[in-house]
Design an enzyme around this catalytic site. Structure first.
Site, mmCIF file in Angstrom:
data_model
loop_
_atom_site.group_PDB
_atom_site.id
_atom_site.type_symbol
_atom_site.label_atom_id
_atom_site.label_comp_id
_atom_site.label_asym_id
_atom_site.label_seq_id
_atom_site.Cartn_x
_atom_site.Cartn_y
_atom_site.Cartn_z
ATOM 1 N N LYS A 1 0.855 -1.197 0.000
ATOM 2 C CA LYS A 1 0.000 0.000 0.000
ATOM 3 C C LYS A 1 0.886 1.240 0.000
ATOM 4 O O LYS A 1 1.825 1.345 0.796
ATOM 5 C CB LYS A 1 -0.900 0.023 1.239
ATOM 6 C CG LYS A 1 -1.799 1.260 1.297
ATOM 7 C CD LYS A 1 -2.848 1.154 2.394
ATOM 8 C CE LYS A 1 -2.415 1.729 3.711
ATOM 9 N NZ LYS A 1 -2.475 3.200 3.787
ATOM 10 N N ASP B 1 -3.523 4.259 -1.841
ATOM 11 C CA ASP B 1 -4.453 4.775 -0.823
ATOM 12 C C ASP B 1 -4.492 6.294 -0.953
ATOM 13 O O ASP B 1 -3.948 7.024 -0.136
ATOM 14 C CB ASP B 1 -3.961 4.337 0.559
ATOM 15 C CG ASP B 1 -4.990 4.586 1.648
ATOM 16 O OD1 ASP B 1 -6.148 4.935 1.308
ATOM 17 O OD2 ASP B 1 -4.637 4.431 2.827
ATOM 18 N N LYS C 1 -7.414 8.120 -1.401
ATOM 19 C CA LYS C 1 -8.666 8.657 -0.840
ATOM 20 C C LYS C 1 -9.191 9.854 -1.637
ATOM 21 O O LYS C 1 -9.327 10.964 -1.133
ATOM 22 C CB LYS C 1 -8.479 9.035 0.632
ATOM 23 C CG LYS C 1 -8.150 7.832 1.527
ATOM 24 C CD LYS C 1 -8.198 8.182 2.998
ATOM 25 C CE LYS C 1 -7.960 6.992 3.893
ATOM 26 N NZ LYS C 1 -6.554 6.532 3.890
ATOM 27 N N HIS D 1 -11.507 12.516 -3.562
ATOM 28 C CA HIS D 1 -12.820 13.143 -3.389
ATOM 29 C C HIS D 1 -12.740 14.546 -3.974
ATOM 30 O O HIS D 1 -11.965 15.374 -3.486
ATOM 31 C CB HIS D 1 -13.185 13.204 -1.902
ATOM 32 C CG HIS D 1 -14.539 13.792 -1.637
ATOM 33 N ND1 HIS D 1 -15.657 13.428 -2.358
ATOM 34 C CD2 HIS D 1 -14.952 14.708 -0.749
ATOM 35 C CE1 HIS D 1 -16.699 14.108 -1.904
ATOM 36 N NE2 HIS D 1 -16.294 14.896 -0.930
ATOM 37 N N ASP D 2 -13.518 14.806 -5.044
ATOM 38 C CA ASP D 2 -13.494 16.113 -5.699
ATOM 39 C C ASP D 2 -14.750 16.194 -6.562
ATOM 40 O O ASP D 2 -15.613 15.312 -6.476
ATOM 41 C CB ASP D 2 -12.201 16.228 -6.544
ATOM 42 C CG ASP D 2 -11.750 17.685 -6.725
ATOM 43 O OD1 ASP D 2 -12.603 18.524 -7.108
ATOM 44 O OD2 ASP D 2 -10.564 17.973 -6.492
ATOM 45 N N THR E 1 -11.852 6.509 10.393
ATOM 46 C CA THR E 1 -12.011 5.931 11.732
ATOM 47 C C THR E 1 -11.486 6.854 12.824
ATOM 48 O O THR E 1 -11.701 6.589 14.004
ATOM 49 C CB THR E 1 -11.335 4.551 11.845
ATOM 50 O OG1 THR E 1 -9.996 4.696 11.394
ATOM 51 C CG2 THR E 1 -12.051 3.518 11.031
ATOM 52 N N ARG F 1 3.385 -0.786 10.742
ATOM 53 C CA ARG F 1 4.490 -0.865 11.698
ATOM 54 C C ARG F 1 4.825 -2.247 12.244
ATOM 55 O O ARG F 1 6.010 -2.512 12.488
ATOM 56 C CB ARG F 1 4.241 0.143 12.827
ATOM 57 C CG ARG F 1 4.436 1.573 12.325
ATOM 58 C CD ARG F 1 3.783 2.595 13.202
ATOM 59 N NE ARG F 1 2.315 2.505 13.107
ATOM 60 C CZ ARG F 1 1.483 3.305 13.758
ATOM 61 N NH1 ARG F 1 1.968 4.250 14.541
ATOM 62 N NH2 ARG F 1 0.185 3.173 13.607
#
Ligand code: C5P
Length: 241
Positions: free
Chosen positions: A44, A71, A73, A75-76, A126, A217
């Site tokens: 990722k 990743d 994300k 949005h537009d 989250t 991690r």
């Protein structure tokens, strides 16, 4: 529902583990991927690396036979999302995240056309609790927003949902067996939780009908990342029975 519900039934075990390359430079990412070698087949790349040459590194990984989850994300406005997704399809990534807003999801589906890129919707980040949602202008609690957006993603034909492992079972119940459920927030039993508030083990996530787990991690900060990845793959194998 059996652990081998339909969406994930044909996945090989190695592809169920996605390692988050949350490092600041391509050099570090390349060193990490080199250390992991054949133990890991899916990576990722998020904001941190994407904005530091990570998209070219994604092409490099794909050229080397790895799968990549971008990743980003998105949005537009619809046009921008559609054309942006069209560009992403040319990179050859396997997964791309978008926010689960109706316009954004429809535009992303149009931009993806019939390409191989799978779209994963982020319902509500989250890090948001009900007070954060209210502060952002939403009248509904987070749980209701997650359920509503997951159902909408399912109805529009989005390929899967990214959600915290502890809510995966509920999301699976909403989207059904044919969509992917992908979850971060994974820790080995007894390990440090870092800044993750609610974590689950790889085995518990798989038993909650998750298709792919995203692990950062516990692998990237391990003294021996390859050994950590193999331990997690063994947990996945055991959970699949
Ligand atoms: O290091 P760790 O295993 O906590 O990393 C998890 C990865 O999943 C990170 O790339 C993080 O940005 C992402 N993520 C998360 N929790 C969310 C959503 C995404 O940890 N709720």
């Amino acid at each position: 529902m059996p652990a081998s519900h339909r969406a994930g039934a044909s996945l090989n075990i190695r592809d169920r583990l996605i390692v988050a390359l949350d490092v600041p430079t391509v050099e570090e990412a390349r060193a990490l991927a080199g250390a992991l070698g054949e133990s890991v087949g899916f990576y990722k790349i998020g904001y941190q690396l994407a904005y530091a040459g990570g998209l070219d590194f994604a092409r490099e990984l794909i050229g080397a036979g790895k799968k990549v989850f971008l990743d980003l994300k998105l949005h537009d406005i619809a046009h921008t999302v559609e054309e942006g997704v069209r560009s992403v399809t040319r990179i050859g990534a396997t997964f791309l995240t978008i926010h689960a807003y109706p316009q954004t999801m429809r535009a992303a589906l149009a931009g993806r056309a019939d390409g191989a890129l799978k779209l994963l919707a982020v319902t509500v980040l989250t890090s948001y609790d009900d007070a954060d949602a209210a502060a952002a202008g939403y009248a509904k609690p987070v749980a209701a927003l997650v359920a509503e957006r997951a159902a909408l993603a399912r109805d529009l034909g989005i390929d899967g949902i990214v959600c915290a492992a502890w809510e995966a079972e509920r999301v699976r119940g909403i989207v059904g067996p044919d969509r992917l459920v992908v979850t971060p927030g994974i820790r080995l039993p007894g390990a440090a939780t870092d800044d993750q508030k609610r974590v689950v083990t790889p085995g518990a996530a798989i038993r909650a009908h998750v298709d792919h787990i995203v692990v950062g991690r516990p692998i990237t900060a391990a003294a021996d990342p390859r050994a950590a990845a193999i331990t997690i793959l063994d947990e996945i194998t055991a959970a699949l029975g």
